[in-house]
Design a protein around this motif. Structure first.
Motif, PDB file in Angstrom:
ATOM      1  N   LEU A  17       0.832  -1.208   0.000  1.00 49.18           N
ATOM      2  CA  LEU A  17       0.000   0.000   0.000  1.00 49.18           C
ATOM      3  C   LEU A  17       0.864   1.255   0.000  1.00 49.18           C
ATOM      4  CD1 LEU A  17      -2.878  -0.886   2.527  1.00 49.18           C
ATOM      5  CD2 LEU A  17      -3.127  -0.376   0.086  1.00 49.18           C
ATOM      6  N   LEU A  18       1.919   1.231   0.787  1.00 50.27           N
ATOM      7  CA  LEU A  18       2.797   2.395   0.906  1.00 50.27           C
ATOM      8  C   LEU A  18       3.560   2.661  -0.384  1.00 50.27           C
ATOM      9  CD1 LEU A  18       3.470   4.515   3.004  1.00 50.27           C
ATOM     10  CD2 LEU A  18       5.261   3.021   3.872  1.00 50.27           C
ATOM     11  N   ASN A  19       3.759   1.631  -1.175  1.00 47.52           N
ATOM     12  CA  ASN A  19       4.378   1.819  -2.487  1.00 47.52           C
ATOM     13  C   ASN A  19       3.402   2.444  -3.485  1.00 47.52           C
ATOM     14  OD1 ASN A  19       7.239   1.050  -2.872  1.00 47.52           O
ATOM     15  ND2 ASN A  19       6.585  -0.861  -1.930  1.00 47.52           N
ATOM     16  N   LYS A  20       2.111   2.407  -3.151  1.00 47.31           N
ATOM     17  CA  LYS A  20       1.091   2.950  -4.045  1.00 47.31           C
ATOM     18  C   LYS A  20       0.615   4.342  -3.648  1.00 47.31           C
ATOM     19  CE  LYS A  20      -0.843  -1.582  -5.117  1.00 47.31           C
ATOM     20  NZ  LYS A  20      -1.952  -2.490  -4.840  1.00 47.31           N
ATOM     21  N   LYS A  21       0.626   4.642  -2.337  1.00 47.71           N
ATOM     22  CA  LYS A  21       0.023   5.906  -1.899  1.00 47.71           C
ATOM     23  C   LYS A  21       0.698   6.455  -0.652  1.00 47.71           C
ATOM     24  CE  LYS A  21      -4.264   4.903  -0.202  1.00 47.71           C
ATOM     25  NZ  LYS A  21      -5.566   4.282  -0.176  1.00 47.71           N
ATOM     26  N   PRO A  22       0.529   7.758  -0.407  1.00 46.18           N
ATOM     27  CA  PRO A  22       1.132   8.374   0.780  1.00 46.18           C
ATOM     28  C   PRO A  22       0.617   7.751   2.075  1.00 46.18           C
ATOM     29  CG  PRO A  22       0.401  10.056  -0.765  1.00 46.18           C
ATOM     30  CD  PRO A  22      -0.132   8.745  -1.266  1.00 46.18           C
ATOM     31  N   LEU A  23       1.456   7.792   3.075  1.00 46.92           N
ATOM     32  CA  LEU A  23       1.144   7.186   4.367  1.00 46.92           C
ATOM     33  C   LEU A  23      -0.111   7.763   5.007  1.00 46.92           C
ATOM     34  CD1 LEU A  23       2.006   5.214   6.571  1.00 46.92           C
ATOM     35  CD2 LEU A  23       3.542   6.955   7.444  1.00 46.92           C
ATOM     36  N   HIS A  24      -0.310   9.069   4.898  1.00 53.83           N
ATOM     37  CA  HIS A  24      -1.478   9.680   5.539  1.00 53.83           C
ATOM     38  C   HIS A  24      -2.801   9.236   4.902  1.00 53.83           C
ATOM     39  CE1 HIS A  24      -0.548  12.670   2.371  1.00 53.83           C
ATOM     40  NE2 HIS A  24      -1.867  12.813   2.311  1.00 53.83           N
ATOM     41  N   ASN A  25      -2.727   8.578   3.742  1.00 56.60           N
ATOM     42  CA  ASN A  25      -3.935   8.065   3.085  1.00 56.60           C
ATOM     43  C   ASN A  25      -4.204   6.596   3.409  1.00 56.60           C
ATOM     44  OD1 ASN A  25      -4.442  10.514   1.873  1.00 56.60           O
ATOM     45  ND2 ASN A  25      -3.432   9.984  -0.035  1.00 56.60           N
ATOM     46  N   ILE A  26      -3.358   5.993   4.218  1.00 56.97           N
ATOM     47  CA  ILE A  26      -3.532   4.581   4.562  1.00 56.97           C
ATOM     48  C   ILE A  26      -4.177   4.486   5.938  1.00 56.97           C
ATOM     49  CG2 ILE A  26      -2.366   2.381   5.024  1.00 56.97           C
ATOM     50  CD1 ILE A  26      -0.170   3.307   3.061  1.00 56.97           C
ATOM     51  N   THR A  27      -5.242   3.713   6.015  1.00 56.16           N
ATOM     52  CA  THR A  27      -5.930   3.516   7.301  1.00 56.16           C
ATOM     53  C   THR A  27      -5.813   2.059   7.722  1.00 56.16           C
ATOM     54  OG1 THR A  27      -8.041   2.956   6.250  1.00 56.16           O
ATOM     55  CG2 THR A  27      -7.630   5.306   6.719  1.00 56.16           C
ATOM     56  N   VAL A  28      -6.008   1.829   8.990  1.00 55.72           N
ATOM     57  CA  VAL A  28      -6.000   0.458   9.506  1.00 55.72           C
ATOM     58  C   VAL A  28      -7.128  -0.344   8.849  1.00 55.72           C
ATOM     59  CG1 VAL A  28      -6.352  -0.967  11.566  1.00 55.72           C
ATOM     60  CG2 VAL A  28      -4.872   1.054  11.680  1.00 55.72           C
ATOM     61  N   THR A  29      -8.274   0.293   8.632  1.00 53.62           N
ATOM     62  CA  THR A  29      -9.410  -0.381   7.991  1.00 53.62           C
ATOM     63  C   THR A  29      -9.025  -0.863   6.595  1.00 53.62           C
ATOM     64  OG1 THR A  29     -10.961   0.999   9.231  1.00 53.62           O
ATOM     65  CG2 THR A  29     -11.812  -0.087   7.256  1.00 53.62           C
ATOM     66  N   GLU A  30      -8.388   0.022   5.823  1.00 55.13           N
ATOM     67  CA  GLU A  30      -7.969  -0.344   4.466  1.00 55.13           C
ATOM     68  C   GLU A  30      -6.925  -1.461   4.504  1.00 55.13           C
ATOM     69  OE1 GLU A  30      -6.190   1.838   0.484  1.00 55.13           O
ATOM     70  OE2 GLU A  30      -5.790   2.714   2.454  1.00 55.13           O
ATOM     71  N   LEU A  31      -5.984  -1.353   5.403  1.00 53.35           N
ATOM     72  CA  LEU A  31      -4.940  -2.371   5.519  1.00 53.35           C
ATOM     73  C   LEU A  31      -5.538  -3.720   5.902  1.00 53.35           C
ATOM     74  CD1 LEU A  31      -1.983  -3.256   5.531  1.00 53.35           C
ATOM     75  CD2 LEU A  31      -1.770  -2.288   7.835  1.00 53.35           C
ATOM     76  N   ALA A  32      -6.458  -3.717   6.852  1.00 54.28           N
ATOM     77  CA  ALA A  32      -7.111  -4.961   7.264  1.00 54.28           C
ATOM     78  C   ALA A  32      -7.857  -5.584   6.093  1.00 54.28           C
ATOM     79  CB  ALA A  32      -8.059  -4.696   8.425  1.00 54.28           C
ATOM     80  N   LYS A  33      -8.563  -4.760   5.337  1.00 53.43           N
ATOM     81  CA  LYS A  33      -9.297  -5.256   4.161  1.00 53.43           C
ATOM     82  C   LYS A  33      -8.329  -5.861   3.146  1.00 53.43           C
ATOM     83  CE  LYS A  33     -12.610  -3.758   0.695  1.00 53.43           C
ATOM     84  NZ  LYS A  33     -13.308  -2.625   0.092  1.00 53.43           N
ATOM     85  N   GLN A  34      -7.205  -5.184   2.930  1.00 57.25           N
ATOM     86  CA  GLN A  34      -6.186  -5.667   1.994  1.00 57.25           C
ATOM     87  C   GLN A  34      -5.642  -7.034   2.420  1.00 57.25           C
ATOM     88  OE1 GLN A  34      -5.449  -3.658  -0.630  1.00 57.25           O
ATOM     89  NE2 GLN A  34      -3.826  -4.881  -1.524  1.00 57.25           N
ATOM     90  N   CYS A  35      -5.580  -7.257   3.732  1.00 55.59           N
ATOM     91  CA  CYS A  35      -5.055  -8.516   4.286  1.00 55.59           C
ATOM     92  C   CYS A  35      -6.146  -9.591   4.448  1.00 55.59           C
ATOM     93  CB  CYS A  35      -4.423  -8.261   5.655  1.00 55.59           C
ATOM     94  SG  CYS A  35      -2.990  -7.200   5.637  1.00 55.59           S
ATOM     95  N   ASN A  36      -7.401  -9.213   4.191  1.00 58.91           N
ATOM     96  CA  ASN A  36      -8.543 -10.118   4.427  1.00 58.91           C
ATOM     97  C   ASN A  36      -8.630 -10.538   5.893  1.00 58.91           C
ATOM     98  OD1 ASN A  36      -9.636 -10.173   1.789  1.00 58.91           O
ATOM     99  ND2 ASN A  36      -8.037 -11.618   1.170  1.00 58.91           N
ATOM    100  N   ILE A  37      -8.413  -9.553   6.764  1.00 52.29           N
ATOM    101  CA  ILE A  37      -8.551  -9.774   8.206  1.00 52.29           C
ATOM    102  C   ILE A  37      -9.462  -8.695   8.770  1.00 52.29           C
ATOM    103  CG2 ILE A  37      -6.288 -10.897   8.473  1.00 52.29           C
ATOM    104  CD1 ILE A  37      -5.231  -8.181   9.586  1.00 52.29           C
ATOM    105  N   GLU A  38      -9.905  -8.871   9.987  1.00 55.49           N
ATOM    106  CA  GLU A  38     -10.709  -7.845  10.640  1.00 55.49           C
ATOM    107  C   GLU A  38      -9.782  -6.812  11.287  1.00 55.49           C
ATOM    108  OE1 GLU A  38     -13.795  -9.307  13.189  1.00 55.49           O
ATOM    109  OE2 GLU A  38     -14.050 -11.113  11.964  1.00 55.49           O
ATOM    110  N   ARG A  39     -10.309  -5.613  11.484  1.00 57.05           N
ATOM    111  CA  ARG A  39      -9.518  -4.552  12.138  1.00 57.05           C
ATOM    112  C   ARG A  39      -8.997  -4.998  13.488  1.00 57.05           C
ATOM    113  NH1 ARG A  39     -12.019   0.901  13.132  1.00 57.05           N
ATOM    114  NH2 ARG A  39      -9.885   1.305  13.703  1.00 57.05           N
ATOM    115  N   LYS A  40      -9.835  -5.699  14.246  1.00 60.01           N
ATOM    116  CA  LYS A  40      -9.408  -6.129  15.586  1.00 60.01           C
ATOM    117  C   LYS A  40      -8.224  -7.092  15.511  1.00 60.01           C
ATOM    118  CE  LYS A  40     -12.806  -9.820  16.098  1.00 60.01           C
ATOM    119  NZ  LYS A  40     -13.964 -10.303  16.813  1.00 60.01           N
ATOM    120  N   THR A  41      -8.096  -7.820  14.389  1.00 55.68           N
ATOM    121  CA  THR A  41      -6.931  -8.704  14.208  1.00 55.68           C
ATOM    122  C   THR A  41      -5.666  -7.863  14.077  1.00 55.68           C
ATOM    123  OG1 THR A  41      -8.336 -10.334  13.118  1.00 55.68           O
ATOM    124  CG2 THR A  41      -5.955 -10.588  12.830  1.00 55.68           C
ATOM    125  N   PHE A  42      -5.766  -6.761  13.329  1.00 53.66           N
ATOM    126  CA  PHE A  42      -4.614  -5.862  13.236  1.00 53.66           C
ATOM    127  C   PHE A  42      -4.232  -5.390  14.635  1.00 53.66           C
ATOM    128  CE2 PHE A  42      -2.842  -1.629  13.378  1.00 53.66           C
ATOM    129  CZ  PHE A  42      -1.783  -1.716  12.504  1.00 53.66           C
TER     130      PHE A  42
END
Length: 196
Positions: A17-42
């Motif tokens: 994700l960080l290779n695609k977009k600035p850090l301030h545009n990355i959220t835990v929700t988006e990262l969790a979705k990208q990983c196919n996990i729930e936010r609470k897992t993160f």
């Protein structure tokens, strides 16, 4: 085992994700979705993105320490150490342009220090250089290399750092050993002195 797999997955997807977009545009929700996990897992694995970034830098530094060996020149060691940066230019640029700039600079300073401390100590084994001078020489090169690498990141990483490092190596060839030999002839340094 599953815990390590999940942590590895989170780190890998975060870097993508960080290779695609600035850090301030990355959220835990988006990262969790990208990983196919729930936010609470993160949040089970990391308190926040800051902890994740710190762990990434710590692990990359560990790799540098493990992979450096006595057959490498400082140039080869530094290029090896900078592999993570070279392989993730956009991610590094995005970190540099974020609130995590200081963490990136600390990481670069640390990898430069690991390489130069090991290399200068290795070169010093066949000399009677004073311990303070061994540290000073390593610190000088650590500062020079880390500043050069940070400046390269700041100027959009246009030139090939491998070529620059190799060129610096050719220009400075023999200077470390020469400096260590000079230390043998200098008066003993008796002052308390902290480096860094």
């Amino acid at each position: 085992m599953a815990k390590n797999y999940t942590r590895d997955l989170i780190r890998k997807e975060f870097i993508k994700l960080l290779n695609k977009k600035p850090l301030h545009n990355i959220t835990v929700t988006e990262l969790a979705k990208q990983c196919n996990i729930e936010r609470k897992t993160f949040y089970y694995h990391y308190e926040n993105l800051t902890q994740l970034i710190k762990e990434i830098f710590d692990e990359e530094l560990e790799k540098v320490i493990e992979e450096f060996n006595e057959t490498l020149s400082w140039e080869e060691g530094f290029i090896l150490a900078a592999k993570f940066i070279l392989d993730n230019k956009k991610a590094i640029k995005h970190m540099y342009e974020s609130d995590y700039k200081i963490d990136l600079e600390k990481y670069v300073f640390s990898i430069s220090g690991e390489i130069m401390n090991k290399y200068v100590s290795l070169m010093a084994e066949n000399t009677d250089a004073q311990e303070i001078d061994i540290k000073l020489i390593a610190y000088f090169y650590q500062c020079a290399l880390s500043s050069s690498l940070i400046q390269w990141v700041a100027t959009d990483m246009r030139t090939d750092p491998k070529l620059i490092i190799q060129r610096i190596g050719e220009l400075m060839d023999g200077n470390i050993l020469l400096s260590l030999k000079r230390s043998e002839k200098l008066e003993k340094f008796t002052q308390n002195f902290e480096i860094g």
